[in-house]
Design a protein around this motif. Structure first.
Motif, PDB file in Angstrom:
ATOM      1  N   GLY A   8       0.462  23.261 -30.148  1.00 29.38           N
ATOM      2  CA  GLY A   8      -0.034  22.034 -29.521  1.00 29.38           C
ATOM      3  C   GLY A   8       1.042  21.151 -28.903  1.00 29.38           C
ATOM      4  N   ALA A   9       2.311  21.303 -29.350  1.00 29.34           N
ATOM      5  CA  ALA A   9       3.369  20.431 -28.821  1.00 29.34           C
ATOM      6  C   ALA A   9       3.413  20.561 -27.298  1.00 29.34           C
ATOM      7  N   THR A  10       3.302  19.419 -26.615  1.00 24.35           N
ATOM      8  CA  THR A  10       3.118  19.427 -25.162  1.00 24.35           C
ATOM      9  C   THR A  10       4.116  18.482 -24.509  1.00 24.35           C
ATOM     10  N   ARG A  11       4.648  18.906 -23.366  1.00 24.72           N
ATOM     11  CA  ARG A  11       5.490  18.015 -22.567  1.00 24.72           C
ATOM     12  C   ARG A  11       5.023  18.073 -21.124  1.00 24.72           C
TER      13      ARG A  11
ATOM     14  N   ARG B 224       5.666  10.148 -21.980  1.00 27.04           N
ATOM     15  CA  ARG B 224       5.926  10.442 -23.394  1.00 27.04           C
ATOM     16  C   ARG B 224       4.803   9.991 -24.332  1.00 27.04           C
TER      17      ARG B 224
ATOM     18  N   SER C  10      -0.079  16.151 -28.161  1.00 24.66           N
ATOM     19  CA  SER C  10       0.604  17.110 -29.038  1.00 24.66           C
ATOM     20  C   SER C  10      -0.033  17.132 -30.423  1.00 24.66           C
TER      21      SER C  10
ATOM     22  N   GLU D 118       2.254  12.634 -24.009  1.00 20.21           N
ATOM     23  CA  GLU D 118       2.717  13.845 -24.708  1.00 20.21           C
ATOM     24  C   GLU D 118       2.445  13.736 -26.213  1.00 20.21           C
ATOM     25  N   GLU D 119       2.792  12.556 -26.758  1.00 21.68           N
ATOM     26  CA  GLU D 119       2.642  12.360 -28.205  1.00 21.68           C
ATOM     27  C   GLU D 119       1.174  12.460 -28.608  1.00 21.68           C
TER      28      GLU D 119
ATOM     29  N   ARG E 249       3.224  23.823 -23.005  1.00 23.94           N
ATOM     30  CA  ARG E 249       2.543  23.590 -24.292  1.00 23.94           C
ATOM     31  C   ARG E 249       2.787  24.767 -25.230  1.00 23.94           C
ATOM     32  N   GLU E 250       3.188  24.415 -26.446  1.00 25.47           N
ATOM     33  CA  GLU E 250       3.373  25.431 -27.490  1.00 25.47           C
ATOM     34  C   GLU E 250       2.006  25.822 -28.062  1.00 25.47           C
TER      35      GLU E 250
END
Lengths: 265, 152
Positions: free
Chosen positions: A191-194, A208, A215, A211-212, A187-188
Protein backbone atom coordinates in the motif's frame (compact mmCIF):
# COMPACT_ATOMS: atom_id res chain seq x y z
CA UNK A 1 32.49 30.30 -30.35
CA UNK A 2 34.88 27.72 -28.90
CA UNK A 3 33.74 24.10 -28.79
CA UNK A 4 35.32 21.15 -27.01
CA UNK A 5 34.23 17.70 -28.13
CA UNK A 6 35.76 15.37 -25.56
CA UNK A 7 35.40 11.61 -25.95
CA UNK A 8 35.65 10.64 -22.28
CA UNK A 9 34.55 11.97 -18.92
CA UNK A 10 38.10 12.98 -17.93
CA UNK A 11 38.20 15.12 -21.06
CA UNK A 12 34.88 16.76 -20.09
CA UNK A 13 36.16 17.56 -16.61
CA UNK A 14 39.43 18.97 -17.95
CA UNK A 15 37.54 21.15 -20.44
CA UNK A 16 35.28 22.43 -17.64
CA UNK A 17 38.24 22.99 -15.34
CA UNK A 18 39.84 25.17 -18.01
CA UNK A 19 36.57 26.98 -18.74
CA UNK A 20 34.06 26.53 -15.89
CA UNK A 21 31.51 28.86 -17.50
CA UNK A 22 31.30 26.82 -20.71
CA UNK A 23 27.79 25.88 -21.86
CA UNK A 24 27.12 22.14 -21.66
CA UNK A 25 25.55 20.64 -24.78
CA UNK A 26 23.89 17.22 -24.79
CA UNK A 27 21.09 16.54 -27.30
CA UNK A 28 20.64 20.23 -28.03
CA UNK A 29 16.85 20.09 -28.08
CA UNK A 30 16.54 22.80 -25.40
CA UNK A 31 19.75 24.76 -25.99
CA UNK A 32 19.23 25.26 -29.72
CA UNK A 33 15.77 26.71 -29.14
CA UNK A 34 17.37 29.24 -26.78
CA UNK A 35 19.98 30.02 -29.43
CA UNK A 36 17.39 30.52 -32.16
CA UNK A 37 14.61 32.22 -30.21
CA UNK A 38 16.25 33.44 -27.02
CA UNK A 39 19.26 35.10 -28.59
CA UNK A 40 21.60 32.94 -26.54
CA UNK A 41 25.15 33.12 -27.91
CA UNK A 42 27.37 30.73 -25.96
CA UNK A 43 30.98 31.89 -25.98
CA UNK A 44 32.15 28.34 -25.43
CA UNK A 45 30.53 24.93 -25.49
CA UNK A 46 31.49 21.53 -24.10
CA UNK A 47 29.69 18.91 -26.21
CA UNK A 48 28.87 15.70 -24.36
CA UNK A 49 27.42 13.32 -26.92
CA UNK A 50 30.72 11.56 -27.75
CA UNK A 51 31.25 10.49 -24.13
CA UNK A 52 30.29 6.82 -23.84
CA UNK A 53 30.61 6.87 -20.02
CA UNK A 54 27.73 9.34 -19.87
CA UNK A 55 25.59 7.28 -22.25
CA UNK A 56 25.82 4.11 -20.19
CA UNK A 57 22.88 2.60 -18.32
CA UNK A 58 23.95 0.00 -15.78
CA UNK A 59 21.41 -1.33 -13.35
CA UNK A 60 20.11 1.52 -11.27
CA UNK A 61 22.53 4.11 -12.65
CA UNK A 62 21.31 5.88 -15.78
CA UNK A 63 23.97 8.00 -17.49
CA UNK A 64 23.02 11.60 -18.18
CA UNK A 65 23.55 11.06 -21.91
CA UNK A 66 21.02 8.22 -22.20
CA UNK A 67 18.41 9.33 -24.71
CA UNK A 68 14.64 9.19 -24.31
CA UNK A 69 14.58 6.81 -27.29
CA UNK A 70 16.52 4.27 -25.19
CA UNK A 71 14.58 4.93 -22.01
CA UNK A 72 11.32 4.48 -23.93
CA UNK A 73 12.34 0.85 -24.53
CA UNK A 74 14.06 0.39 -21.18
CA UNK A 75 13.04 -1.80 -18.24
CA UNK A 76 11.61 0.88 -15.91
CA UNK A 77 7.90 1.02 -16.62
CA UNK A 78 6.85 4.50 -15.54
CA UNK A 79 10.05 6.10 -16.79
CA UNK A 80 9.51 4.42 -20.17
CA UNK A 81 5.94 5.74 -20.19
CA UNK A 82 7.25 9.23 -19.48
CA UNK A 83 9.95 8.90 -22.16
CA UNK A 84 7.32 8.01 -24.76
CA UNK A 85 5.60 11.35 -24.14
CA UNK A 86 8.77 13.42 -24.67
CA UNK A 87 8.44 15.46 -27.88
CA UNK A 88 8.54 13.34 -31.02
CA UNK A 89 10.74 10.53 -32.35
CA UNK A 90 13.17 13.21 -33.56
CA UNK A 91 13.35 14.81 -30.11
CA UNK A 92 13.61 11.48 -28.30
CA UNK A 93 16.54 10.31 -30.41
CA UNK A 94 18.53 13.42 -29.40
CA UNK A 95 17.21 14.54 -26.00
CA UNK A 96 18.63 12.99 -22.84
CA UNK A 97 17.61 12.45 -19.22
CA UNK A 98 20.57 14.61 -18.18
CA UNK A 99 19.22 17.37 -20.37
CA UNK A 100 15.90 17.22 -18.52
CA UNK A 101 17.80 17.78 -15.25
CA UNK A 102 20.08 20.43 -16.71
CA UNK A 103 17.17 22.44 -18.12
CA UNK A 104 15.16 21.85 -14.92
CA UNK A 105 11.93 22.91 -16.59
CA UNK A 106 8.86 22.39 -14.37
CA UNK A 107 7.47 20.56 -17.43
CA UNK A 108 10.38 18.10 -17.75
CA UNK A 109 8.63 14.81 -18.47
CA UNK A 110 11.21 12.62 -16.74
CA UNK A 111 11.25 14.57 -13.50
CA UNK A 112 8.03 13.34 -11.80
CA UNK A 113 9.32 9.76 -11.95
CA UNK A 114 12.66 10.77 -10.41
CA UNK A 115 10.81 12.63 -7.67
CA UNK A 116 8.36 9.79 -7.00
CA UNK A 117 11.14 7.24 -6.44
CA UNK A 118 13.45 9.71 -4.63
CA UNK A 119 16.22 9.36 -7.21
CA UNK A 120 19.58 11.09 -6.81
CA UNK A 121 21.64 13.11 -9.25
CA UNK A 122 25.38 12.45 -9.52
CA UNK A 123 27.59 15.44 -10.39
CA UNK A 124 31.30 15.53 -11.14
CA UNK A 125 34.05 18.09 -11.47
CA UNK A 126 37.84 17.90 -11.20
CA UNK A 127 37.29 18.41 -7.45
CA UNK A 128 35.42 15.10 -7.23
CA UNK A 129 31.89 13.74 -7.21
CA UNK A 130 28.84 14.63 -5.20
CA UNK A 131 25.39 13.11 -5.08
CA UNK A 132 22.28 15.18 -4.43
CA UNK A 133 18.74 13.99 -3.90
CA UNK A 134 16.38 15.19 -6.66
CA UNK A 135 14.91 17.91 -4.43
CA UNK A 136 18.35 19.18 -3.47
CA UNK A 137 19.30 19.33 -7.15
CA UNK A 138 16.14 20.90 -8.58
CA UNK A 139 15.94 24.24 -6.81
CA UNK A 140 13.38 26.17 -8.86
CA UNK A 141 11.95 26.70 -12.32
CA UNK A 142 14.91 26.29 -14.70
CA UNK A 143 17.22 26.37 -11.68
CA UNK A 144 19.39 23.61 -10.33
CA UNK A 145 22.34 23.09 -8.03
CA UNK A 146 24.89 22.45 -10.80
CA UNK A 147 27.94 24.62 -10.16
CA UNK A 148 30.33 26.08 -12.75
CA UNK A 149 32.86 23.39 -13.65
CA UNK A 150 30.43 20.55 -12.89
CA UNK A 151 28.69 18.12 -15.21
CA UNK A 152 25.71 15.84 -14.56
CA UNK A 153 27.07 12.29 -14.70
CA UNK A 154 23.77 10.52 -14.23
CA UNK A 155 20.82 9.53 -12.13
CA UNK A 156 20.85 6.94 -9.38
CA UNK A 157 17.63 5.06 -8.77
CA UNK A 158 16.97 3.44 -5.39
CA UNK A 159 17.83 -0.25 -5.02
CA UNK A 160 14.19 -1.19 -4.81
CA UNK A 161 11.57 0.16 -7.19
CA UNK A 162 7.89 -0.62 -6.61
CA UNK A 163 6.56 -2.90 -9.34
CA UNK A 164 3.36 -0.87 -9.63
CA UNK A 165 4.25 2.41 -11.24
CA UNK A 166 2.40 4.60 -13.69
CA UNK A 167 3.01 7.91 -15.44
CA UNK A 168 0.52 10.06 -17.33
CA UNK A 169 0.57 13.51 -18.84
CA UNK A 170 -2.03 15.97 -20.04
CA UNK A 171 -1.46 18.27 -23.00
CA UNK A 172 -3.37 19.82 -25.85
CA UNK A 173 -2.86 16.68 -27.95
CA UNK A 174 -1.06 13.34 -27.77
CA UNK A 175 2.11 13.88 -29.80
CA UNK A 176 4.73 16.59 -29.59
CA UNK A 177 3.30 18.45 -26.66
CA UNK A 178 4.65 20.15 -23.56
CA UNK A 179 2.73 19.02 -20.52
CA UNK A 180 -0.04 21.04 -18.91
CA UNK A 181 0.18 18.64 -15.97
CA UNK A 182 1.86 15.28 -15.47
CA UNK A 183 2.10 12.76 -12.66
CA UNK A 184 3.93 9.63 -11.64
CA UNK A 185 2.60 7.29 -8.97
CA UNK A 186 4.39 4.29 -7.47
CA UNK A 187 2.77 1.84 -5.04
CA UNK A 188 4.08 -1.11 -3.07
CA UNK A 189 2.00 -4.27 -2.79
CA UNK A 190 1.45 -3.39 0.89
CA UNK A 191 0.00 0.00 0.00
CA UNK A 192 2.90 2.44 0.51
CA UNK A 193 2.34 5.04 -2.20
CA UNK A 194 4.25 8.03 -3.53
CA UNK A 195 3.10 10.52 -6.13
CA UNK A 196 4.95 13.39 -7.80
CA UNK A 197 3.43 15.88 -10.23
CA UNK A 198 4.99 18.01 -12.95
CA UNK A 199 4.05 21.40 -14.43
CA UNK A 200 2.04 22.27 -11.32
CA UNK A 201 4.78 23.92 -9.26
CA UNK A 202 8.26 25.40 -9.60
CA UNK A 203 9.79 21.91 -9.34
CA UNK A 204 8.12 18.48 -9.24
CA UNK A 205 5.64 18.41 -6.36
CA UNK A 206 5.32 15.48 -3.98
CA UNK A 207 1.81 15.37 -2.50
CA UNK A 208 2.88 14.08 0.90
CA UNK A 209 -0.39 14.38 2.82
CA UNK A 210 -2.16 12.49 0.05
CA UNK A 211 0.61 9.87 0.07
CA UNK A 212 0.25 9.37 3.82
CA UNK A 213 -3.52 9.06 3.60
CA UNK A 214 -3.59 6.50 0.77
CA UNK A 215 -0.57 4.52 2.03
CA UNK A 216 -2.69 3.53 5.04
CA UNK A 217 -5.32 2.01 2.73
CA UNK A 218 -4.28 -1.48 1.56
CA UNK A 219 -7.38 -1.75 -0.62
CA UNK A 220 -8.84 1.72 -1.01
CA UNK A 221 -12.59 2.19 -1.39
CA UNK A 222 -13.91 4.44 -4.17
CA UNK A 223 -14.37 7.12 -1.49
CA UNK A 224 -10.71 6.79 -0.45
CA UNK A 225 -9.58 7.07 -4.08
CA UNK A 226 -11.68 10.23 -4.45
CA UNK A 227 -10.26 11.67 -1.23
CA UNK A 228 -6.73 10.94 -2.50
CA UNK A 229 -7.45 12.93 -5.67
CA UNK A 230 -8.90 15.79 -3.61
CA UNK A 231 -5.82 15.96 -1.37
CA UNK A 232 -3.43 15.89 -4.34
CA UNK A 233 -5.34 18.76 -5.99
CA UNK A 234 -5.00 20.70 -2.72
CA UNK A 235 -1.27 20.13 -2.44
CA UNK A 236 -0.11 21.25 -5.89
CA UNK A 237 0.74 24.92 -6.51
CA UNK A 238 0.07 25.61 -10.19
CA UNK A 239 0.17 28.92 -12.02
CA UNK A 240 -1.70 30.29 -15.01
CA UNK A 241 0.45 30.72 -18.13
CA UNK A 242 0.13 30.53 -21.91
CA UNK A 243 -0.36 26.76 -21.74
CA UNK A 244 -3.17 26.49 -19.18
CA UNK A 245 -4.78 27.97 -16.10
CA UNK A 246 -4.00 27.30 -12.46
CA UNK A 247 -7.60 26.12 -11.95
CA UNK A 248 -7.45 23.58 -14.75
CA UNK A 249 -4.04 22.32 -13.65
CA UNK A 250 -5.30 21.81 -10.08
CA UNK A 251 -8.35 19.93 -11.35
CA UNK A 252 -6.22 17.86 -13.73
CA UNK A 253 -3.82 16.95 -10.91
CA UNK A 254 -6.64 15.37 -8.93
CA UNK A 255 -7.92 13.47 -11.95
CA UNK A 256 -4.43 12.20 -12.85
CA UNK A 257 -3.85 11.12 -9.25
CA UNK A 258 -7.09 9.11 -9.09
CA UNK A 259 -6.51 7.54 -12.49
CA UNK A 260 -2.93 6.48 -11.76
CA UNK A 261 -3.89 5.08 -8.36
CA UNK A 262 -6.68 3.02 -9.94
CA UNK A 263 -4.21 1.65 -12.49
CA UNK A 264 -1.93 0.58 -9.63
CA UNK A 265 -4.60 -1.24 -7.60
CA UNK B 1 35.99 24.03 -39.42
CA UNK B 2 33.84 20.87 -39.34
CA UNK B 3 33.79 17.77 -41.52
CA UNK B 4 30.49 16.21 -42.54
CA UNK B 5 29.64 13.33 -44.83
CA UNK B 6 26.36 14.33 -46.43
CA UNK B 7 24.63 11.86 -48.75
CA UNK B 8 27.93 10.04 -49.11
CA UNK B 9 29.94 13.11 -50.06
CA UNK B 10 32.53 14.61 -47.72
CA UNK B 11 32.21 18.30 -47.01
CA UNK B 12 33.96 20.83 -44.83
CA UNK B 13 32.14 23.86 -43.51
CA UNK B 14 32.72 26.81 -41.25
CA UNK B 15 29.53 27.27 -39.21
CA UNK B 16 29.11 30.66 -37.55
CA UNK B 17 28.92 30.37 -33.78
CA UNK B 18 26.13 28.11 -32.58
CA UNK B 19 24.33 27.93 -35.92
CA UNK B 20 22.21 24.87 -36.58
CA UNK B 21 23.05 21.96 -38.84
CA UNK B 22 19.97 23.03 -40.84
CA UNK B 23 21.54 26.43 -41.54
CA UNK B 24 24.85 24.83 -42.50
CA UNK B 25 23.15 22.37 -44.86
CA UNK B 26 20.99 25.00 -46.54
CA UNK B 27 23.14 28.12 -46.55
CA UNK B 28 26.68 26.75 -46.73
CA UNK B 29 26.32 23.43 -48.56
CA UNK B 30 23.45 24.49 -50.84
CA UNK B 31 21.23 21.58 -49.78
CA UNK B 32 17.89 23.38 -49.50
CA UNK B 33 15.74 20.23 -49.48
CA UNK B 34 15.58 20.24 -45.68
CA UNK B 35 13.02 22.92 -44.93
CA UNK B 36 13.29 25.71 -42.42
CA UNK B 37 9.89 26.23 -40.78
CA UNK B 38 9.48 26.31 -37.00
CA UNK B 39 13.18 26.15 -36.05
CA UNK B 40 12.29 24.67 -32.68
CA UNK B 41 11.81 20.97 -33.31
CA UNK B 42 8.02 21.15 -33.43
CA UNK B 43 7.33 20.58 -37.12
CA UNK B 44 9.83 18.02 -38.45
CA UNK B 45 10.27 19.71 -41.83
CA UNK B 46 14.06 19.83 -41.31
CA UNK B 47 14.33 16.10 -40.45
CA UNK B 48 17.57 14.40 -41.47
CA UNK B 49 19.18 11.08 -40.58
CA UNK B 50 22.34 11.66 -38.56
CA UNK B 51 24.53 8.64 -37.78
CA UNK B 52 21.46 6.44 -38.21
CA UNK B 53 19.13 8.52 -36.00
CA UNK B 54 16.23 10.65 -37.17
CA UNK B 55 16.79 14.18 -35.84
CA UNK B 56 15.58 17.72 -36.38
CA UNK B 57 18.57 19.42 -38.01
CA UNK B 58 17.39 22.75 -36.56
CA UNK B 59 18.16 21.36 -33.07
CA UNK B 60 21.63 20.05 -33.90
CA UNK B 61 24.45 22.51 -33.31
CA UNK B 62 26.49 22.29 -36.51
CA UNK B 63 29.76 22.57 -34.61
CA UNK B 64 28.78 19.42 -32.69
CA UNK B 65 27.93 17.51 -35.88
CA UNK B 66 31.63 17.32 -36.79
CA UNK B 67 32.49 13.85 -38.06
CA UNK B 68 28.91 12.69 -38.54
CA UNK B 69 27.20 11.06 -41.49
CA UNK B 70 24.06 12.81 -42.63
CA UNK B 71 21.36 11.76 -45.06
CA UNK B 72 19.08 14.54 -46.27
CA UNK B 73 16.06 14.26 -48.54
CA UNK B 74 18.39 14.86 -51.49
CA UNK B 75 20.22 11.64 -50.62
CA UNK B 76 17.26 9.28 -50.19
CA UNK B 77 17.61 8.05 -53.78
CA UNK B 78 20.19 8.49 -56.56
CA UNK B 79 19.80 11.65 -58.66
CA UNK B 80 16.80 11.44 -60.98
CA UNK B 81 15.24 8.57 -59.07
CA UNK B 82 12.71 8.39 -56.26
CA UNK B 83 12.92 6.50 -52.99
CA UNK B 84 9.95 4.10 -52.60
CA UNK B 85 8.39 6.39 -49.99
CA UNK B 86 8.70 9.35 -52.35
CA UNK B 87 7.08 7.36 -55.18
CA UNK B 88 4.29 6.27 -52.83
CA UNK B 89 3.68 9.91 -51.83
CA UNK B 90 3.52 10.96 -55.48
CA UNK B 91 1.17 8.16 -56.48
CA UNK B 92 -1.23 8.68 -53.57
CA UNK B 93 -1.19 12.48 -53.92
CA UNK B 94 0.35 12.70 -50.46
CA UNK B 95 1.55 16.24 -51.16
CA UNK B 96 -0.36 19.51 -51.01
CA UNK B 97 1.80 22.63 -50.67
CA UNK B 98 4.85 20.38 -50.34
CA UNK B 99 6.70 22.30 -47.66
CA UNK B 100 6.49 19.48 -45.11
CA UNK B 101 7.08 16.75 -47.70
CA UNK B 102 10.90 16.44 -47.41
CA UNK B 103 10.60 15.95 -43.65
CA UNK B 104 7.84 13.35 -44.06
CA UNK B 105 9.87 11.56 -46.75
CA UNK B 106 12.98 11.39 -44.56
CA UNK B 107 11.03 10.25 -41.48
CA UNK B 108 9.16 7.63 -43.52
CA UNK B 109 12.35 6.40 -45.21
CA UNK B 110 13.98 6.07 -41.79
CA UNK B 111 10.99 4.00 -40.60
CA UNK B 112 10.91 1.70 -43.64
CA UNK B 113 14.65 1.15 -43.37
CA UNK B 114 14.17 -0.31 -39.89
CA UNK B 115 10.76 -1.90 -40.46
CA UNK B 116 9.86 -2.85 -44.05
CA UNK B 117 6.21 -3.58 -43.26
CA UNK B 118 5.14 -1.24 -40.46
CA UNK B 119 1.56 -1.24 -39.18
CA UNK B 120 -0.64 1.83 -39.60
CA UNK B 121 0.02 2.60 -35.92
CA UNK B 122 3.79 2.26 -36.41
CA UNK B 123 3.54 4.74 -39.29
CA UNK B 124 1.49 7.25 -37.28
CA UNK B 125 3.91 6.96 -34.37
CA UNK B 126 6.97 7.38 -36.61
CA UNK B 127 5.47 10.47 -38.26
CA UNK B 128 4.21 12.02 -35.02
CA UNK B 129 7.01 14.59 -35.11
CA UNK B 130 6.05 15.87 -38.57
CA UNK B 131 3.36 18.47 -39.08
CA UNK B 132 1.46 19.07 -42.32
CA UNK B 133 -0.35 22.40 -42.01
CA UNK B 134 -2.40 21.62 -45.11
CA UNK B 135 -3.62 18.71 -42.94
CA UNK B 136 -2.97 16.28 -45.76
CA UNK B 137 -2.41 13.45 -43.31
CA UNK B 138 -5.00 11.12 -44.84
CA UNK B 139 -3.24 10.93 -48.18
CA UNK B 140 0.21 10.66 -46.55
CA UNK B 141 -1.00 7.77 -44.40
CA UNK B 142 -2.68 6.07 -47.39
CA UNK B 143 0.55 6.36 -49.38
CA UNK B 144 2.67 4.77 -46.67
CA UNK B 145 0.21 2.11 -45.53
CA UNK B 146 -0.09 1.15 -49.19
CA UNK B 147 3.67 0.83 -49.43
CA UNK B 148 3.69 -1.30 -46.29
CA UNK B 149 0.93 -3.52 -47.69
CA UNK B 150 -1.39 -2.47 -44.87
CA UNK B 151 -4.93 -1.21 -44.88
CA UNK B 152 -4.91 2.44 -43.66
Amino acid sequence: MEIARPTDLAGVLDALDADPAATLLAGGTDLMVEVTYGGRRPASVVALRRVDELATWEGRTIGSGVTWARIEHGPVRALAQAARTVGSPQIRSAGTIGGNLGTASPAGDGLPFLAAVDASVVLASTAGRRTLRWDEFLTGPKQNALQPGEVIVGVELPEHLPERQEFAKIGARNAMVISVASACLVREAGGATRIALGSVGPTPVRARRAEEMISAEPSPSPAAVAEFGRLVAEEVSPITDHRSTAEYRRHASGVLARRLLERCL
Amino acid sequence: MIRLTVNGIEHTAEPAGAESLLATLRDRLGLAGSKDACEQGECGSCSVIMDGELVCSCLVMAADADGSEITTVEGLAPAGELHPVQRALVEAHGVQCGYCTPGFAVAAAHLFEREPSPSADDIKEALSGNICRCTGYGAILRALTGLAGEEP
